[in-house]
Scaffold this active site. Structure first.
Site, PDB file in Angstrom:
ATOM      1  N   ARG A  49      -6.453  -1.790  -5.640  1.00  0.00           N
ATOM      2  CA  ARG A  49      -7.609  -0.694  -5.190  1.00  0.00           C
ATOM      3  C   ARG A  49      -6.962   0.673  -5.100  1.00  0.00           C
ATOM      4  O   ARG A  49      -5.520   0.843  -4.630  1.00  0.00           O
ATOM      5  CB  ARG A  49      -7.975  -1.163  -3.543  1.00  0.00           C
TER       6      ARG A  49
ATOM      7  N   GLU B 161      -4.079   6.797  -1.762  1.00  0.00           N
ATOM      8  CA  GLU B 161      -3.276   5.508  -1.379  1.00  0.00           C
ATOM      9  C   GLU B 161      -3.874   4.508  -2.471  1.00  0.00           C
ATOM     10  O   GLU B 161      -4.952   4.460  -2.959  1.00  0.00           O
ATOM     11  CB  GLU B 161      -4.010   5.172  -0.163  1.00  0.00           C
TER      12      GLU B 161
ATOM     13  N   GLU C 114       0.819  -1.205   0.093  1.00  0.00           N
ATOM     14  CA  GLU C 114       0.014  -0.013   0.091  1.00  0.00           C
ATOM     15  C   GLU C 114       0.908   1.318   0.158  1.00  0.00           C
ATOM     16  O   GLU C 114       1.606   1.223   0.682  1.00  0.00           O
ATOM     17  CB  GLU C 114      -0.913   0.051   1.382  1.00  0.00           C
TER      18      GLU C 114
ATOM     19  N   TRP D 170     -11.605  -7.326  -0.611  1.00  0.00           N
ATOM     20  CA  TRP D 170     -10.399  -8.194  -1.036  1.00  0.00           C
ATOM     21  C   TRP D 170     -10.729  -9.723  -0.950  1.00  0.00           C
ATOM     22  O   TRP D 170     -10.147 -10.458  -1.829  1.00  0.00           O
ATOM     23  CB  TRP D 170      -9.326  -8.068   0.075  1.00  0.00           C
TER      24      TRP D 170
ATOM     25  N   ASP E 257      -7.191   8.604   1.436  1.00  0.00           N
ATOM     26  CA  ASP E 257      -7.236   8.587   2.790  1.00  0.00           C
ATOM     27  C   ASP E 257      -6.587   9.770   3.481  1.00  0.00           C
ATOM     28  O   ASP E 257      -5.382  10.275   3.268  1.00  0.00           O
ATOM     29  CB  ASP E 257      -6.273   7.376   3.380  1.00  0.00           C
TER      30      ASP E 257
ATOM     31  N   TYR F 255      -7.993   4.787  -3.363  1.00  0.00           N
ATOM     32  CA  TYR F 255      -8.827   5.596  -2.595  1.00  0.00           C
ATOM     33  C   TYR F 255      -8.240   6.884  -1.956  1.00  0.00           C
ATOM     34  O   TYR F 255      -7.154   6.708  -1.885  1.00  0.00           O
ATOM     35  CB  TYR F 255      -9.545   4.527  -1.552  1.00  0.00           C
TER      36      TYR F 255
END
Length: 479
Positions: A66, A75, A8, A437, A70, A68
């Site tokens: 993914r 991220e 991540e 996930w 944050d 998104y």
């Protein structure tokens, strides 16, 4: 590697002088919206994921990963990868998604995404979190955890991204920091912001290892090791070393082959001391009262990995060979690691610039250069102007694959998830869905659980999506 791994990455947003500063939080939202609404890079979330992730905050991508928002920044979470080469490729796909968005929006000259871990002006820190799937039966006794912490604290000698200056963050109990000597340059960007060795909370007490037990898989078989200590690397070679060596040590842990009597007296203190040591002796104190150099620690782990893991795969052999090459170069020839180890590359760039401009380490110009090293724009980022040695250059070039932004890994459950993303994208607005996930759902009652990250679930997803369902008052065949 033969271990499911994901990364991540949190990105900073840097604006030029002509761009209003207030837009630093608007541009991440603009890019996120462009990717999901215009570029069709994935499917946006229709539901709350938690109280900080409302509908529309992000979503899953066609590559199985993914993206998104944050706390105001973007991220990107890579899809699950089984092989080291794939992991580095899909980590870089996040850079490609963001930079291509800026170009499409005509903003690449005014807005930059920075893949680093510190904001020199505000003191904010951005994370690079590593996730390793492990066997549930793996033993995490205090000696084993202590030995793992020793490896993680010392690996920064080749995984650190380097930084100008220092931070003195408050600990969780908000004790005032003690006066410290001025640090001109250090190995790691995250070292100053790690205040605990093992802890569950992320935001207010950053630990080397995050202790929450959230496997995102069948909890009876697996656990997920979640690491917060790592820097974001610009060098793909450094990313490979960071992930590959850690995966090797976790294999030693699962096989009961970790070294003995190699537990640090204070892993957090050692992490900071190694990062800040200008002599590069990197001496740390062990729990048994002895001292040892971080380089010697890494040699011990390398030797055990060589004895126990050699010839398991061509990829493992590549990793062991390059781990050895880096440790030898750290002893004798730092220049051979330019373009491969980030802190060495950045320090060389800064020292070259300082010599040309007759500057000292406290000049604010150097912090700007520090940031521009991490600019993901190949035209403007300083990392991209470096010419590394042949072996490092070959690896760095081999892992860049444009298709990784929209094609998933073929050998993990990211493949089945990506299939669902593409399907729901093609039926936009027609079918309520939830993607996670470890599951997908067409409404709140019809789930497909995907508990084994080693499976692709391609056939299961295909059958699940083909089932007839009630949409409004109609029964419709999906295909």
């Amino acid at each position: 590697m033969d271990r499911v791994v994901g990364i991540e990455t949190e990105y900073g947003c840097l604006l030029s002088e002509e761009e209003p500063h207030i837009n630093s939080e608007l541009w991440p939202a603009k890019v996120k919206n462009y990717l999901f609404r215009t570029a069709n890079a994935g499917t946006i979330d229709l539901h709350y994921r938690d109280y900080e992730e409302p509908p529309g905050n992000g979503g899953f991508l066609l590559n199985g990963g993914r993206l998104y928002l944050d706390m105001g920044h973007i991220e990107y979470a890579s899809p699950e990868c089984l092989h080291l080469h794939d992991l580095v490729t899909y980590e870089l796909a996040g850079d490609d998604l963001l930079q291509s968005s800026l170009i499409a929006l005509g903003a690449e000259g005014r807005v930059s995404f920075i893949k680093n871990n510190v904001d020199h002006h505000t003191g904010a820190t951005f994370g690079c979190h590593e996730n390793y799937l492990m066997k549930r039966e793996a033993q995490f006794t205090p000696p084993i955890l202590g030995t793992l912490l020793t490896f993680l604290a010392t690996r920064q000698i080749f995984t650190g991204a380097g930084r100008v200056g220092q931070s003195n963050p408050l600990a969780f109990d908000f004790e005032p920091p003690q006066p410290e000597a001025q640090v001109s340059f250090q190995l790691s960007q995250r070292a100053d912001h790690i205040v605990n060795d093992i802890y569950q909370w992320v935001q207010f007490n950053r630990a080397i290892i995050n202790a929450r037990d959230e496997p995102l898989a069948d909890y009876r078989k697996y656990r997920r090791l979640h690491l917060l200590i790592g820097d974001s690397n610009m060098s793909p070679f450094a990313t490979a070393l960071k992930i590959g060596t850690t995966a090797c040590v976790l294999s030693l842990l699962e096989d009961g082959c970790l070294p003995r009597n190699l537990v640090l007296a204070d892993a957090v203190r050692s992490t900071r001391d190694i990062s800040r040591d200008p002599t590069h002796q990197w001496i740390v104190h062990l729990e048994n009262g002895k001292t040892i150099g971080a380089l010697d620690v890494q040699w011990e782990f390398h030797e055990l990995a060589r004895k126990n893991l050699r010839n398991r795969s061509a990829e493992t052999n590549w990793l062991l060979e390059n781990w050895r090459f880096v440790l030898e170069a750290l002893e004798r020839n730092h220049e051979s690691l330019i373009g491969g180890v980030d802190w060495i590359t950045k320090k060389w760039l800064l020292e070259t610039f300082m010599e040309e401009e007759k500057l000292r380490w406290d000049h604010p110009w150097l912090q700007s250069i520090d940031l521009e090293y991490h600019n993901i724009d190949p035209v403007r980022g300083l990392f991209f102007g470096i010419t590394p040695g042949k072996g490092i250059a070959e690896w760095n070039n081999s892992v860049r694959r444009p298709s990784a932004t929209h094609v998933p890994p073929a050998n993990t459950r990211a493949s089945g998830r990506a299939q669902a993303v593409a399907f729901f994208q093609s039926r936009s607005g027609e079918i309520p869905y939830v993607i996670n996930w470890d599951s997908i759902a067409c409404d709140s009652r019809d789930f497909l659980v995907m508990g084994d990250p080693f499976q692709t679930y391609n056939e299961e997803v295909d059958r699940f999506l083909a089932k007839p369902r009630v949409i409004g008052n109609l029964i419709e065949e999906q295909r």
